[in-house]
Scaffold this motif. Structure first.
Motif, PDB file in Angstrom:
ATOM      1  N   ARG A 204      -8.212   4.190   3.936  1.00  7.99           N
ATOM      2  CA  ARG A 204      -7.805   3.080   3.077  1.00  7.99           C
ATOM      3  C   ARG A 204      -8.284   1.792   3.745  1.00  7.99           C
ATOM      4  O   ARG A 204      -7.715   1.321   4.727  1.00  7.99           O
ATOM      5  CB  ARG A 204      -6.299   3.047   2.884  1.00  7.99           C
ATOM      6  CG  ARG A 204      -5.849   1.898   1.958  1.00  7.99           C
ATOM      7  CD  ARG A 204      -4.355   1.762   1.877  1.00  7.99           C
ATOM      8  NE  ARG A 204      -3.735   2.858   1.129  1.00  7.99           N
ATOM      9  CZ  ARG A 204      -2.435   2.924   0.868  1.00  7.99           C
ATOM     10  NH1 ARG A 204      -1.621   1.974   1.322  1.00  7.99           N
ATOM     11  NH2 ARG A 204      -1.949   3.958   0.198  1.00  7.99           N
TER      12      ARG A 204
ATOM     13  N   ASP B 259      -1.332  -3.250   3.259  1.00 12.16           N
ATOM     14  CA  ASP B 259      -1.275  -1.879   2.761  1.00 12.16           C
ATOM     15  C   ASP B 259      -2.003  -0.912   3.684  1.00 12.16           C
ATOM     16  O   ASP B 259      -1.796   0.300   3.622  1.00 12.16           O
ATOM     17  CB  ASP B 259      -1.828  -1.796   1.339  1.00 12.16           C
ATOM     18  CG  ASP B 259      -3.324  -2.039   1.255  1.00 12.16           C
ATOM     19  OD1 ASP B 259      -3.883  -2.658   2.179  1.00 12.16           O
ATOM     20  OD2 ASP B 259      -3.932  -1.617   0.249  1.00 12.16           O
ATOM     21  N   SER B 260      -2.858  -1.441   4.565  1.00 13.95           N
ATOM     22  CA  SER B 260      -3.538  -0.612   5.550  1.00 13.95           C
ATOM     23  C   SER B 260      -2.993  -0.854   6.958  1.00 13.95           C
ATOM     24  O   SER B 260      -3.581  -0.393   7.939  1.00 13.95           O
ATOM     25  CB  SER B 260      -5.050  -0.911   5.535  1.00 13.95           C
ATOM     26  OG  SER B 260      -5.297  -2.297   5.709  1.00 13.95           O
TER      27      SER B 260
ATOM     28  N   GLY C  51       3.051  -1.071   6.611  1.00 15.36           N
ATOM     29  CA  GLY C  51       2.977  -0.600   5.235  1.00 15.36           C
ATOM     30  C   GLY C  51       3.390   0.858   5.141  1.00 15.36           C
ATOM     31  O   GLY C  51       3.730   1.501   6.138  1.00 15.36           O
TER      32      GLY C  51
END
Length: 432
Positions: free
Chosen positions: A63, A275-276, A280
């Motif tokens: 990701r 988000d990475s 997260g």
């Protein structure tokens, strides 16, 4: 653990680390290189939007600038615990702004934003390249790396600032850190058009970018006996490289009682809230899906997490010979003394006594020496993904690393044997 005729450890691992550093000027490149190495070890990529199966073998998820990889041994139960090595792929640097084309007084410049906490002076008068990820109009990504002298942040001559020798160098992040890359007037779209040509992309296809500068000077051995390693991004690609090698080695072990995991996150240097990033849900989601894919439920997930241990591997501070007073008087980690155990009772590091025992056992199995690090009480202590991992997932976590100098410089320094020792310890830990 082999040593050379001169008594030093085999430098093959450190040679390979130097190649890894050169091939990974950005987090996106680091993930791609690590994934390619795992692919050669039999791992396969799985998509986050795909249905996962519970089959044995090595898998990984990418990701952005983060990679989570794991190996499920034959016969693993749904509640089989994990052994995780956590690290991060990002390093402090100068990153390209959304409107990059700038300049004045006949100089063409690139507008950059300071990322993380770099030692700004280390970026002055240094030949820089540019690297990162381009996003195309169709949503796909293309890596780009211009690894030649392209940019430079010029320092002001002493004749124009006589106070620098008495008052020290003072840099304004906005005014003084914008690199030059040519002469003439700035034109909107110049940088992106240049990078499209470099990457072999049709003009006008790039819709977005995540770009950064990097020092083009290659890693090198240093010292009378080549006992030191100087290079960029040791914080923390040294750990990513060691953990990748350790996971590949653990996957070949015939008697695994744990599921070994590599968690290489992005954005540690600015707080991990992405988000990475470690703050997260990425790691927890991957581990849970692995449990569920093997037929487990919430109870299996809880049992697996309760017995899971994570080694958060990040570089730490070697005692500095010019500033020994900045270190704790009884803890002086030295280069080539083996990995360090990082302790802070205020939870800037997640290590406790039980974690110390896990780390010591892995060092014993690996035949590796090890050291302890604690900050001077009068100095603020840095932090890592360790406390975040422990708190977010309820996983016992131990902070470790390799002792280095010049942390957050464009070019850092560590012992040339320590990367090899760290990789051996990580392998012993993952194999359980």
């Amino acid at each position: 653990m082999s040593t050379s005729a001169s008594g030093r450890f085999d430098r093959g691992h450190t040679d390979d680390l130097m190649a890894f550093l050169a091939d990974a000027p950005s987090p996106y490149h680091a993930v791609a290189v690590a994934a390619a190495r795992l692919g050669k070890a039999g791992f396969r990529q799985v998509g986050e939007t795909d249905v996962w199966d519970g089959s044995a073998g090595g898998k990984y998820v990418i990701r952005g600038g983060a990679l989570i990889a794991w190996y499920v041994p034959e016969g693993a139960d749904a509640h089989t615990p994990f052994r995780i090595v956590g690290a991060h792929t990002d390093s402090p640097n100068l990153r390209v702004k959304p409107q990059p084309d700038a300049g004045s007084h006949g100089w063409r410049q690139i507008a950059v934003e300071v990322y993380g906490g770099p030692l700004l002076n280390s970026w002055l008068d240094r030949d820089l390249g540019i690297s990162g990820r381009l996003t195309l109009r169709d949503g796909s990504h293309r890596l780009v790396s211009v690894d030649r002298p392209l940019l430079r942040v010029p320092q002001l001559a002493i004749h124009l600032d006589r106070t620098v020798t008495s008052d020290g160098l003072k840099l304004d992040k906005q005014r003084h850190m914008q690199p030059i890359w040519g002469l003439g007037d700035a034109h909107e779209g110049d940088l992106v058009q240049f990078l499209e040509e470099e990457a072999g992309i049709d003009e006008g296809e790039v819709a977005g970018w995540d770009l950064m500068t990097h020092s083009i000077e290659p890693p090198a051995y240093l010292g009378r006996d080549n006992e030191l390693l100087a290079g960029p991004r040791l914080d923390n690609l040294l750990s990513v490289h060691a953990a990748t090698a350790a996971l590949a080695a653990a996957a070949a072990s015939p008697d695994l009682s744990y599921i070994p995991v590599l968690a290489a996150f992005d954005h540690e240097e600015n707080g991990s809230q992405a988000d990475s990033g470690a703050d997260g849900p990425l790691l927890g989601t991957v581990l849970e899906r692995s449990v569920f894919a093997r037929g487990g439920g919430y109870e299996d997930r809880a049992r697996a997490f309760a017995a899971t241990v994570c080694l958060s591997s990040d570089v730490g501070h070697a005692v500095h010979p010019n500033y020994p007073e900045r270190h704790d008087p009884t803890h002086h980690p030295r280069p080539n003394g083996g990995p360090i155990l990082k302790v802070n009772v205020n939870q800037r590091y997640a290590t406790d006594g039980s974690g110390r025992a896990v780390f010591a056992a892995a060092c014993e199995r690996a035949g590796s020496p090890w050291q302890s690090f604690v900050s001077n009480n009068a100095m603020p202590c840095g932090t890592t993904i360790g406390p975040i991992t422990a708190a977010r997932h309820g996983i016992r976590t131990v902070d470790i690393g390799v002792a280095c100098l010049s942390m957050h410089s464009a070019r850092e320094l560590c012992g040339a044997d320590d990367p090899y020792l760290l990789a051996n310890v990580l392998t012993a830990f993952l194999e359980g």
